[in-house]
Design an enzyme around this catalytic site. Sequence first.
Site, PDB file in Angstrom:
ATOM      1  N   ARG A 239       0.843  -1.187   0.000  1.00 14.85           N
ATOM      2  CA  ARG A 239       0.000   0.000   0.000  1.00 14.85           C
ATOM      3  C   ARG A 239       0.882   1.242   0.000  1.00 14.85           C
ATOM      4  NH1 ARG A 239      -3.712  -2.558  -1.266  1.00 14.85           N
ATOM      5  NH2 ARG A 239      -5.770  -2.763  -0.356  1.00 14.85           N
ATOM      6  N   GLU A 268      -2.495   7.773  -4.389  1.00 11.54           N
ATOM      7  CA  GLU A 268      -2.806   7.285  -5.730  1.00 11.54           C
ATOM      8  C   GLU A 268      -4.285   7.538  -6.051  1.00 11.54           C
ATOM      9  OE1 GLU A 268      -1.696   3.109  -4.787  1.00 11.54           O
ATOM     10  OE2 GLU A 268      -3.747   2.601  -5.310  1.00 11.54           O
ATOM     11  N   HIS A 286      -1.303  -0.101  -9.551  1.00  3.73           N
ATOM     12  CA  HIS A 286      -1.973  -0.952  -8.545  1.00  3.73           C
ATOM     13  C   HIS A 286      -2.607  -2.185  -9.206  1.00  3.73           C
ATOM     14  CE1 HIS A 286      -3.889  -0.761  -4.269  1.00  3.73           C
ATOM     15  NE2 HIS A 286      -3.729  -2.014  -4.669  1.00  3.73           N
TER      16      HIS A 286
END
Length: 336
Positions: A239, A268, A286
């Site tokens: 993360r 993000e 991601h």
Amino acid sequence: MKQKVLVCRSLFPAAIERLAEYFEIDYHDRDVPLVPADLAARLADKDGAITLLSDRIDSQSLAGATKLKALCNVAVGYNNLDLAAISRAGVIATNTPGVLDETTADTAWALLLASARRIVSADKWVRARQWQGWQFHDPWLGNDVHHATLGILGMGRIGQAVARRAAGFSMRVIYHNRNPLPVADEQACNAAWVDKKTLLSEVDFLVLLLPYSPDNHHCIGRDELALMKPQACLINVARGGIVDDDALIEALQKRKIAGAALDVFENEPVLDPRFFALDNVVLTPHIGSSTRATRLAMAMLAADNLIDALHGRRPPNLLNPEVWDARQSITKESAP
Ligand code: GLV
């Protein structure tokens, strides 16, 4: 009458069909998150919801959701859920562990290899018609992966899947967790526990696989990066927020570490623009769990969790079992 559930984002038709057998569905059939006011309004008359990692669920989104009993997140990470607020509201929450371990481990390896061997920059260079002929001293001299030291920070199921793959590259594997793994698990992935300082100073490749929580916010910052070797490379498939992006950019600019490969970022999808100017970082959007089979398995698991939760069966991936237990004891007490 069927119970009502909200599906917060476009999923695979198979998951929607499964849910539709049991529930009346309010389906936000678009691949963008609901804005917070819309999310709260649509939760207000629902018994349950399928959420995605981009849906922030907190006391505001739950304020009007008086009937809500279950929130089933399609992700293993659940830092989008304010679990304390959800538990206070008497709502159970679930995630999707297990089904994405091997796929995410593959992604970590893809990033590790791309970064070590400078694959992305080399590809861009060829496409830019820069290649004039084979060179012994080409601009793409990278670092060896085989026989190097792989370090894993956060040795859960995905970390162990990453470690198992290292045997094929004859690597030494070290890891750091608050508690060492049971010996049998360490042996299965041929990994040795070390303290965090040793991990940082001995790795050639450091893979981050910690869940995000306020406790490990910026757990890789300036001080930690300063301990790493100049030929080391950092891979983050966990993360954003675990790494202090500002400190990492500075370390990459000054070549204090050789490179990084990042699938997740602070804030993000808005990236610090300084990343784009660096040739020693690989950037992906991601995609850790992003294969068709794995995303389908995640969606189906979340659907199964919701079906169980709203039919009085303990769902397999409960995040707040105390809420479930409290609800069961109220049901028993109120039985005639
Ligand atoms: C993906 O990032 C997940 O947590 O499942």
